[in-house]
Design a protein around this motif. Structure first.
Motif, PDB file in Angstrom:
ATOM      1  N   ILE A   5       0.893  -1.163   0.000  1.00  9.28           N
ATOM      2  CA  ILE A   5       0.000   0.000   0.000  1.00  9.28           C
ATOM      3  C   ILE A   5       0.925   1.205   0.000  1.00  9.28           C
ATOM      4  O   ILE A   5       1.516   1.553   1.018  1.00  9.28           O
ATOM      5  CB  ILE A   5      -0.926  -0.008   1.225  1.00  9.28           C
ATOM      6  CG1 ILE A   5      -1.709  -1.331   1.281  1.00  9.28           C
ATOM      7  CG2 ILE A   5      -1.878   1.185   1.187  1.00  9.28           C
ATOM      8  CD1 ILE A   5      -2.453  -1.552   2.584  1.00  9.28           C
ATOM      9  N   ILE A   6       1.063   1.836  -1.170  1.00  6.67           N
ATOM     10  CA  ILE A   6       2.183   2.747  -1.398  1.00  6.67           C
ATOM     11  C   ILE A   6       1.941   4.163  -0.873  1.00  6.67           C
ATOM     12  O   ILE A   6       2.856   4.986  -0.827  1.00  6.67           O
ATOM     13  CB  ILE A   6       2.530   2.755  -2.904  1.00  6.67           C
ATOM     14  CG1 ILE A   6       4.001   3.085  -3.119  1.00  6.67           C
ATOM     15  CG2 ILE A   6       1.612   3.681  -3.679  1.00  6.67           C
ATOM     16  CD1 ILE A   6       4.520   2.743  -4.509  1.00  6.67           C
ATOM     17  N   GLU A   7       0.715   4.443  -0.443  1.00  6.24           N
ATOM     18  CA  GLU A   7       0.384   5.744   0.134  1.00  6.24           C
ATOM     19  C   GLU A   7      -0.821   5.574   1.058  1.00  6.24           C
ATOM     20  O   GLU A   7      -1.537   4.568   0.974  1.00  6.24           O
ATOM     21  CB  GLU A   7       0.062   6.758  -0.964  1.00  6.24           C
ATOM     22  CG  GLU A   7      -1.162   6.399  -1.800  1.00  6.24           C
ATOM     23  CD  GLU A   7      -1.585   7.508  -2.742  1.00  6.24           C
ATOM     24  OE1 GLU A   7      -1.493   8.689  -2.348  1.00  6.24           O
ATOM     25  OE2 GLU A   7      -2.019   7.196  -3.867  1.00  6.24           O
ATOM     26  N   PRO A   8      -1.085   6.532   1.941  1.00  4.19           N
ATOM     27  CA  PRO A   8      -2.248   6.422   2.829  1.00  4.19           C
ATOM     28  C   PRO A   8      -3.549   6.424   2.032  1.00  4.19           C
ATOM     29  O   PRO A   8      -3.646   7.046   0.968  1.00  4.19           O
ATOM     30  CB  PRO A   8      -2.147   7.683   3.705  1.00  4.19           C
ATOM     31  CG  PRO A   8      -0.739   8.138   3.578  1.00  4.19           C
ATOM     32  CD  PRO A   8      -0.279   7.749   2.213  1.00  4.19           C
ATOM     33  N   GLU A  29       1.978 -11.064   2.089  1.00  4.88           N
ATOM     34  CA  GLU A  29       2.688 -10.142   2.976  1.00  4.88           C
ATOM     35  C   GLU A  29       2.196  -8.742   2.638  1.00  4.88           C
ATOM     36  O   GLU A  29       2.117  -8.366   1.465  1.00  4.88           O
ATOM     37  CB  GLU A  29       4.193 -10.234   2.749  1.00  4.88           C
ATOM     38  CG  GLU A  29       4.992  -9.208   3.536  1.00  4.88           C
ATOM     39  CD  GLU A  29       6.449  -9.128   3.100  1.00  4.88           C
ATOM     40  OE1 GLU A  29       7.153  -8.243   3.620  1.00  4.88           O
ATOM     41  OE2 GLU A  29       6.865  -9.922   2.217  1.00  4.88           O
ATOM     42  N   ILE A  30       1.857  -7.949   3.662  1.00  2.00           N
ATOM     43  CA  ILE A  30       1.306  -6.615   3.430  1.00  2.00           C
ATOM     44  C   ILE A  30       2.240  -5.569   4.035  1.00  2.00           C
ATOM     45  O   ILE A  30       2.589  -5.638   5.219  1.00  2.00           O
ATOM     46  CB  ILE A  30      -0.100  -6.483   4.034  1.00  2.00           C
ATOM     47  CG1 ILE A  30      -1.061  -7.476   3.361  1.00  2.00           C
ATOM     48  CG2 ILE A  30      -0.620  -5.053   3.876  1.00  2.00           C
ATOM     49  CD1 ILE A  30      -2.420  -7.554   4.011  1.00  2.00           C
ATOM     50  N   VAL A  31       2.645  -4.615   3.216  1.00  2.00           N
ATOM     51  CA  VAL A  31       3.482  -3.501   3.660  1.00  2.00           C
ATOM     52  C   VAL A  31       2.702  -2.213   3.434  1.00  2.00           C
ATOM     53  O   VAL A  31       2.160  -1.993   2.340  1.00  2.00           O
ATOM     54  CB  VAL A  31       4.815  -3.451   2.889  1.00  2.00           C
ATOM     55  CG1 VAL A  31       5.626  -2.226   3.306  1.00  2.00           C
ATOM     56  CG2 VAL A  31       5.612  -4.729   3.120  1.00  2.00           C
ATOM     57  N   TYR A  32       2.647  -1.378   4.462  1.00  2.00           N
ATOM     58  CA  TYR A  32       1.847  -0.147   4.404  1.00  2.00           C
ATOM     59  C   TYR A  32       2.746   1.069   4.629  1.00  2.00           C
ATOM     60  O   TYR A  32       3.523   1.122   5.586  1.00  2.00           O
ATOM     61  CB  TYR A  32       0.763  -0.186   5.480  1.00  2.00           C
ATOM     62  CG  TYR A  32      -0.004   1.107   5.656  1.00  2.00           C
ATOM     63  CD1 TYR A  32      -0.914   1.525   4.688  1.00  2.00           C
ATOM     64  CD2 TYR A  32       0.169   1.906   6.780  1.00  2.00           C
ATOM     65  CE1 TYR A  32      -1.622   2.707   4.831  1.00  2.00           C
ATOM     66  CE2 TYR A  32      -0.534   3.089   6.942  1.00  2.00           C
ATOM     67  CZ  TYR A  32      -1.429   3.484   5.958  1.00  2.00           C
ATOM     68  OH  TYR A  32      -2.127   4.651   6.107  1.00  2.00           O
TER      69      TYR A  32
END
Length: 313
Positions: A5-8, A29-32
């Motif tokens: 998730i590359i931005e809010p 795998e989730i990266v925020y």
């Protein structure tokens, strides 16, 4: 597989990640990232090993798309995708899904919020009231009996048309697709421009719509007309619109979108135009809409993983 998730996305981090985990059942795998950046190299670093990237209205150019070597899916938390280099996505075989429909209610709400604010002089009324003034010179207009022109009758345009009917307006429409909708009369663009008291734009930005409302089109409008743009900034010629407002060729404008995403330069031509209300691309931004689009974003990913993608652009 990895999802970035590359931005809010306008939803609290904990709630957003919980929604993602629930939709994807721990399959990725989730990266925020809770900050925005427009730096190409930093965006590549964020997404270089992602299989899926979730992005809202952050511009992703061809260098970013090509730099994200593992990218297979872009789940765009937005209706339009004109901020995405679609040619680079096609070149790489990357699937792009949007979030059509999440902001329909929010955008339509703002259309009438802006219009009523302009028609009833709400901003100057607030100001004069705080200065111990009166309504002198601030008597406004009613919507009932006005002719309301809708350009583009997708989901948002149709909701705007329905609300306009509820206010007692005669509704005209112009769209590339003519639909049988009670209370809506489809006409040619020139007819809509000439007969409408209010004109609201609801078209995507593409080669056909870029600059579709320029000096020539504005010249055809009534002197009493109000133009509302909650679609995309380049659909209108901002300089021509500003000149028309200053010359009194039309009565007012409500503008939520510009040639670039806010912040918009202080010398933008519309900022010095009279009878104009401007907002910083906020039509889509309600708390309810942010949750709706997050649901769709992760549903897009879930269905892509199942081999049955939805909302493919």
């Amino acid at each position: 597989m990895k999802l970035v998730i590359i931005e809010p996305l306008g939803v609290e981090k904990e709630k957003l990640l919980s929604m993602a985990q629930e939709a994807l059942s721990g399959r990725m795998e989730i990266v925020y990232y809770d900050t925005r950046t427009t730096d190409t190299n930093e965006l590549i670093q964020r997404g270089e090993d992602a299989d899926v990237i979730v992005v809202s209205n952050l511009s992703l150019n061809g260098d970013v798309i090509r730099g994200c070597r593992n990218l297979k899916l872009l789940s765009v938390a937005f209706t339009g995708v004109d901020h995405i280099d679609m040619a680079a996505c096609r070149e790489r075989g990357i699937t792009v899904c949007n979030c059509a429909g999440y902001s329909t209610c929010a955008v339509a709400d703002l259309v009438f919020g802006l219009l009523i604010s302009l028609y009833r002089n709400i901003i100057p009324c607030d100001s004069v009231c705080r200065r111990e003034g009166t309504k002198d010179g601030l008597v406004g207009f009613e919507l009932e009996g006005k002719t309301f022109g809708v350009i583009g009758t997708g989901a948002i345009g149709l909701r705007v048309a329905a609300i306009a009917q509820a206010f007692g307006c005669r509704v005209l429409a112009f769209s590339r697709t003519v639909k049988e909708i009670p209370g809506i009369t489809y006409v040619e663009l020139d007819t809509l421009l000439e007969e409408s008291d209010i004109i609201s734009l609801h078209v995507p930005l593409n080669d056909a719509t870029r600059g579709m409302i320029g000096a020539e089109e504005i010249q055809k409008m009534k002197k009493s007309a109000v133009l509302i743009n909650t679609a995309r900034g380049p659909v209108t010629d901002a300089n021509a619109l500003s000149e028309a407002l200053k010359a009194g060729r039309i009565a007012g404008a409500c503008v939520d979108v510009f040639e670039n995403e806010p912040p918009v330069a202080a010398d933008h031509p519309l900022f010095s135009a009279p009878n104009t209300i401007v907002t910083p691309h906020i039509a889509f931004a309600t708390r309810e809409a942010m949750v709706k689009r997050a649901v769709t974003v992760f549903e897009n990913v879930k269905l892509y993983l199942k081999g049955t993608p939805q909302n493919v652009m």
